[in-house]
Design a protein around this motif. Structure first.
Motif, PDB file in Angstrom:
ATOM      1  N   MET A  26      -4.225  -0.900   0.427  1.00 43.54           N
ATOM      2  CA  MET A  26      -3.638   0.130   1.151  1.00 43.54           C
ATOM      3  C   MET A  26      -3.593  -0.956   2.396  1.00 43.54           C
ATOM      4  O   MET A  26      -3.714   0.191   3.006  1.00 43.54           O
ATOM      5  CB  MET A  26      -3.721   1.631   0.728  1.00 43.54           C
ATOM      6  N   GLN A  27      -2.987  -1.585   2.997  1.00 42.40           N
ATOM      7  CA  GLN A  27      -2.474  -2.039   4.240  1.00 42.40           C
ATOM      8  C   GLN A  27      -0.906  -1.655   5.258  1.00 42.40           C
ATOM      9  O   GLN A  27      -0.905  -1.631   6.158  1.00 42.40           O
ATOM     10  CB  GLN A  27      -3.033  -3.796   4.804  1.00 42.40           C
ATOM     11  N   ARG A  28      -0.303  -1.371   3.949  1.00 39.87           N
ATOM     12  CA  ARG A  28       1.474  -1.274   4.568  1.00 39.87           C
ATOM     13  C   ARG A  28       1.547  -0.235   3.369  1.00 39.87           C
ATOM     14  O   ARG A  28       2.444  -0.487   2.614  1.00 39.87           O
ATOM     15  CB  ARG A  28       2.377  -2.749   4.442  1.00 39.87           C
ATOM     16  N   ILE A  29       1.758   0.312   3.902  1.00 38.34           N
ATOM     17  CA  ILE A  29       2.585   2.179   3.136  1.00 38.34           C
ATOM     18  C   ILE A  29       3.543   2.489   3.592  1.00 38.34           C
ATOM     19  O   ILE A  29       3.917   2.509   5.199  1.00 38.34           O
ATOM     20  CB  ILE A  29       1.457   2.772   2.755  1.00 38.34           C
ATOM     21  N   VAL A  30       4.457   2.798   2.792  1.00 36.02           N
ATOM     22  CA  VAL A  30       6.301   3.273   2.646  1.00 36.02           C
ATOM     23  C   VAL A  30       5.621   4.765   2.352  1.00 36.02           C
ATOM     24  O   VAL A  30       5.673   4.280   0.535  1.00 36.02           O
ATOM     25  CB  VAL A  30       7.122   2.373   2.625  1.00 36.02           C
ATOM     26  N   ILE A  31       6.067   6.696   2.766  1.00 36.79           N
ATOM     27  CA  ILE A  31       5.790   7.329   1.851  1.00 36.79           C
ATOM     28  C   ILE A  31       7.594   7.778   2.013  1.00 36.79           C
ATOM     29  O   ILE A  31       8.488   7.720   2.945  1.00 36.79           O
ATOM     30  CB  ILE A  31       5.621   7.884   3.152  1.00 36.79           C
ATOM     31  N   ILE A  32       7.769   7.437   0.632  1.00 35.78           N
ATOM     32  CA  ILE A  32       9.870   8.142   0.593  1.00 35.78           C
ATOM     33  C   ILE A  32       9.825   9.605   0.044  1.00 35.78           C
ATOM     34  O   ILE A  32       8.325  10.222  -0.764  1.00 35.78           O
ATOM     35  CB  ILE A  32       9.894   7.549  -0.451  1.00 35.78           C
ATOM     36  N   GLY A  33      10.971  10.110  -0.698  1.00 29.20           N
ATOM     37  CA  GLY A  33      10.771  11.541  -0.869  1.00 29.20           C
ATOM     38  C   GLY A  33      12.135  12.910  -0.184  1.00 29.20           C
ATOM     39  O   GLY A  33      12.465  12.345   1.018  1.00 29.20           O
ATOM     40  N   VAL A  80      11.865  -3.429   4.587  1.00 29.15           N
ATOM     41  CA  VAL A  80       9.582  -2.246   4.386  1.00 29.15           C
ATOM     42  C   VAL A  80       9.586  -2.831   2.961  1.00 29.15           C
ATOM     43  O   VAL A  80       9.029  -2.411   2.632  1.00 29.15           O
ATOM     44  CB  VAL A  80      10.828  -0.680   4.604  1.00 29.15           C
ATOM     45  N   TRP A  81      10.488  -2.562   2.430  1.00 33.72           N
ATOM     46  CA  TRP A  81       9.796  -2.596   1.116  1.00 33.72           C
ATOM     47  C   TRP A  81       9.496  -3.226   0.254  1.00 33.72           C
ATOM     48  O   TRP A  81       8.051  -3.331  -0.250  1.00 33.72           O
ATOM     49  CB  TRP A  81      10.827  -2.019  -0.244  1.00 33.72           C
ATOM     50  N   PRO A  82       9.908  -4.796   0.647  1.00 38.81           N
ATOM     51  CA  PRO A  82       8.837  -5.676  -0.099  1.00 38.81           C
ATOM     52  C   PRO A  82       8.081  -6.252   1.107  1.00 38.81           C
ATOM     53  O   PRO A  82       6.986  -6.272   0.590  1.00 38.81           O
ATOM     54  CB  PRO A  82      10.444  -7.524   1.230  1.00 38.81           C
ATOM     55  N   ARG A  83       7.378  -5.505   1.900  1.00 38.22           N
ATOM     56  CA  ARG A  83       6.683  -5.793   3.320  1.00 38.22           C
ATOM     57  C   ARG A  83       5.621  -4.709   2.973  1.00 38.22           C
ATOM     58  O   ARG A  83       4.026  -5.320   3.548  1.00 38.22           O
ATOM     59  CB  ARG A  83       7.392  -5.368   4.723  1.00 38.22           C
ATOM     60  N   ALA A  84       5.768  -3.783   2.576  1.00 39.63           N
ATOM     61  CA  ALA A  84       4.604  -2.749   1.753  1.00 39.63           C
ATOM     62  C   ALA A  84       3.682  -3.551   0.406  1.00 39.63           C
ATOM     63  O   ALA A  84       4.289  -4.154  -0.195  1.00 39.63           O
ATOM     64  CB  ALA A  84       5.614  -1.650   1.751  1.00 39.63           C
ATOM     65  N   ASP A  85       2.824  -2.964   0.664  1.00 37.70           N
ATOM     66  CA  ASP A  85       1.487  -3.439  -0.393  1.00 37.70           C
ATOM     67  C   ASP A  85       2.140  -1.657  -1.792  1.00 37.70           C
ATOM     68  O   ASP A  85       1.548  -1.900  -2.596  1.00 37.70           O
ATOM     69  CB  ASP A  85       0.794  -3.465  -0.456  1.00 37.70           C
ATOM     70  N   THR A  86       2.040  -0.342  -0.692  1.00 38.82           N
ATOM     71  CA  THR A  86       2.317   0.762  -1.488  1.00 38.82           C
ATOM     72  C   THR A  86       3.993   1.319  -1.115  1.00 38.82           C
ATOM     73  O   THR A  86       3.525   1.395   0.318  1.00 38.82           O
ATOM     74  CB  THR A  86       0.714   1.617  -0.992  1.00 38.82           C
ATOM     75  N   LEU A  87       3.719   2.122  -1.742  1.00 35.85           N
ATOM     76  CA  LEU A  87       4.703   2.871  -2.382  1.00 35.85           C
ATOM     77  C   LEU A  87       4.448   4.718  -2.585  1.00 35.85           C
ATOM     78  O   LEU A  87       3.813   4.533  -3.921  1.00 35.85           O
ATOM     79  CB  LEU A  87       6.022   2.681  -2.303  1.00 35.85           C
ATOM     80  N   ILE A  88       4.487   5.182  -1.829  1.00 38.36           N
ATOM     81  CA  ILE A  88       3.665   6.760  -1.691  1.00 38.36           C
ATOM     82  C   ILE A  88       4.998   7.288  -2.652  1.00 38.36           C
ATOM     83  O   ILE A  88       6.041   7.859  -1.170  1.00 38.36           O
ATOM     84  CB  ILE A  88       2.922   7.554  -0.889  1.00 38.36           C
ATOM     85  N   TRP A  89       5.440   7.936  -3.558  1.00 35.92           N
ATOM     86  CA  TRP A  89       6.556   9.040  -2.823  1.00 35.92           C
ATOM     87  C   TRP A  89       6.507  10.331  -3.520  1.00 35.92           C
ATOM     88  O   TRP A  89       5.684  10.914  -4.832  1.00 35.92           O
ATOM     89  CB  TRP A  89       7.357   8.206  -4.359  1.00 35.92           C
ATOM     90  N   LEU A  90       6.943  11.188  -2.799  1.00 33.41           N
ATOM     91  CA  LEU A  90       6.569  12.583  -2.614  1.00 33.41           C
ATOM     92  C   LEU A  90       7.935  13.609  -3.870  1.00 33.41           C
ATOM     93  O   LEU A  90       8.594  13.716  -3.768  1.00 33.41           O
ATOM     94  CB  LEU A  90       6.446  13.640  -1.436  1.00 33.41           C
ATOM     95  N   ASP A  91       7.195  13.466  -4.958  1.00 31.69           N
ATOM     96  CA  ASP A  91       8.161  14.128  -5.939  1.00 31.69           C
ATOM     97  C   ASP A  91       8.608  15.091  -7.146  1.00 31.69           C
ATOM     98  O   ASP A  91       8.030  15.809  -7.666  1.00 31.69           O
ATOM     99  CB  ASP A  91       8.306  12.064  -7.381  1.00 31.69           C
TER     100      ASP A  91
END
Length: 172
Positions: free
Chosen positions: A1-8, A75-86
């Motif tokens: 986890m080096q490039r993290i995008v957080i969505i929600g 963002v998404w293609p460069r991220a390695d981890t996506l966190i979704w606060l669902d």
């Protein structure tokens, strides 16, 4: 986890989690809202916004939070981890109401020093209305968008307790 995008959805706690993870990993963090909104609630044009997102995500490690579809292709293609606060609608709405109260009545500022007012919170630009407009759309669209990015390690949390439990084990 080096490039993290957080969505929600708005009010779910993306920025709070983003700051926490960035501090834990010692990497830069930004909110897409901060890149998008200029002081006085002036929206930055899409081209400049995308340039800022592009520059931030060109780094080797980062945490970014936000749902801006206009920059998802960066963002998404460069991220390695996506966190979704669902989180559930009632939970998200409650968190958003608490945050809005702090911003309106306690003067807590956000994205580039912007202030929320009672009039803004109840008007046509209301963040509360934004939640109503986007909550179910996000829940419907995010799985489809995730399917287009199989390289991502998706972490989907259904409650703040789930997020906290995961967070307590990160970095050990």
């Amino acid at each position: 986890m080096q490039r993290i995008v957080i969505i929600g959805s708005t009010g779910s706690g993306k920025s709070t989690l983003g700051r926490t993870l960035a501090a834990k990993f010692g990497v830069p963090h930004t909110e897409m809202d901060t890149l998008h909104w200029l002081p006085g609630w002036i929206e930055r044009d899409d081209a400049t916004f995308r340039e800022l997102v592009d520059a931030f995500t060109a780094q080797s490690a980062w945490v970014i939070d936000g749902n801006y579809s206009v920059a998802r292709d960066l963002v998404w293609p460069r991220a390695d981890t996506l966190i979704w606060l669902d989180y559930s609608f009632p939970r998200t709405a409650w968190q958003l109401l608490r945050r809005t109260r702090r911003r309106v009545f306690d003067g807590e500022r956000c994205c580039n020093g912007n202030e929320e007012s009672l009039a803004r919170s109840l008007g046509r630009d209301s963040i509360l209305l934004w939640l109503l407009k986007t909550y179910w759309r996000n829940r419907r669209n995010y799985p489809k968008a995730l399917a287009q990015h199989p390289h991502l390690n998706p972490l989907i949390f259904r409650s703040p307790a789930d997020t906290a439990a995961w967070l307590s084990g990160v970095g050990r």
